[in-house]
Motif scaffolding. Sequence first.
Motif, PDB file in Angstrom:
ATOM      1  N   ASP A  45       0.825  -1.209   0.000  1.00  0.00           N
ATOM      2  CA  ASP A  45       0.000   0.000   0.000  1.00  0.00           C
ATOM      3  C   ASP A  45       0.858   1.258   0.000  1.00  0.00           C
ATOM      4  O   ASP A  45       0.506   2.241  -0.637  1.00  0.00           O
ATOM      5  CB  ASP A  45      -0.958   0.005   1.184  1.00  0.00           C
ATOM      6  CG  ASP A  45      -2.023   1.060   1.014  1.00  0.00           C
ATOM      7  OD1 ASP A  45      -2.753   0.993   0.005  1.00  0.00           O
ATOM      8  OD2 ASP A  45      -2.102   1.974   1.859  1.00  0.00           O
TER       9      ASP A  45
ATOM     10  N   LYS B  15      -7.173   7.342   3.122  1.00  0.00           N
ATOM     11  CA  LYS B  15      -7.103   6.025   2.492  1.00  0.00           C
ATOM     12  C   LYS B  15      -5.797   5.316   2.852  1.00  0.00           C
ATOM     13  O   LYS B  15      -5.785   4.137   3.217  1.00  0.00           O
ATOM     14  CB  LYS B  15      -7.223   6.206   0.976  1.00  0.00           C
ATOM     15  CG  LYS B  15      -7.433   4.936   0.207  1.00  0.00           C
ATOM     16  CD  LYS B  15      -7.801   5.257  -1.221  1.00  0.00           C
ATOM     17  CE  LYS B  15      -6.682   4.853  -2.127  1.00  0.00           C
ATOM     18  NZ  LYS B  15      -6.931   5.071  -3.524  1.00  0.00           N
TER      19      LYS B  15
ATOM     20  N   THR C 139      -5.363   1.863   5.543  1.00  0.00           N
ATOM     21  CA  THR C 139      -4.700   0.595   5.236  1.00  0.00           C
ATOM     22  C   THR C 139      -3.630   0.279   6.272  1.00  0.00           C
ATOM     23  O   THR C 139      -3.515  -0.865   6.721  1.00  0.00           O
ATOM     24  CB  THR C 139      -4.073   0.649   3.833  1.00  0.00           C
ATOM     25  OG1 THR C 139      -5.095   0.978   2.898  1.00  0.00           O
ATOM     26  CG2 THR C 139      -3.434  -0.669   3.462  1.00  0.00           C
TER      27      THR C 139
END
Length: 178
Positions: free
Chosen positions: A61, A89, A93
């Motif tokens: 990520d 976002k 993660t």
Amino acid sequence: MTLITRAVFAFASLLLLVLALGLVIVGLTEAVGPVLSGGDAAADAILNILGYLIVAIAVFDVAKYLFEEEVRRDAEKRSAAEARRSLTKFLSTILIALFLEGLVLVFKTARENVEHMLYPVALIGVSVLVLVGLGVFQRLSATVEEKVGDDDEAEAAEEEGKPAPGPRARNRRVSAPQ
């Protein structure tokens, strides 16, 4: 200079992707023998695989974030809302990885040495603090967006050669009946 910067970030992203894949491969190869033999060693090997996979997902990520934000991005400027969504976002993660790693460590520590349970619980506690910090960031940045959002949208529209949106075009909210 922009091309060099993008190339460096592209290389770093690719390297992180390869390292994440390496973590998955190492985790699987280390676990093949114990899983096939069964017993307690198999359960520990599966927990180790989970740990490797969680870290690999987090590294993947980070690589994806770097690539999307630093390599593919055309414009240097971005609105407050866009920056908030992107950071949220990314942090979401990382938070999921932290919580999963804490959970794996709780199970692993409970099996091996319960006296060391403080460390996984501390990891979960720190994860909760990061989550609360993200919530505070969300609230504060949403407040800022409400105050300067029109300015950001007008500036972005001006750069694209489009007419500026009106004050009602942004963030239309439907109020609940009382």
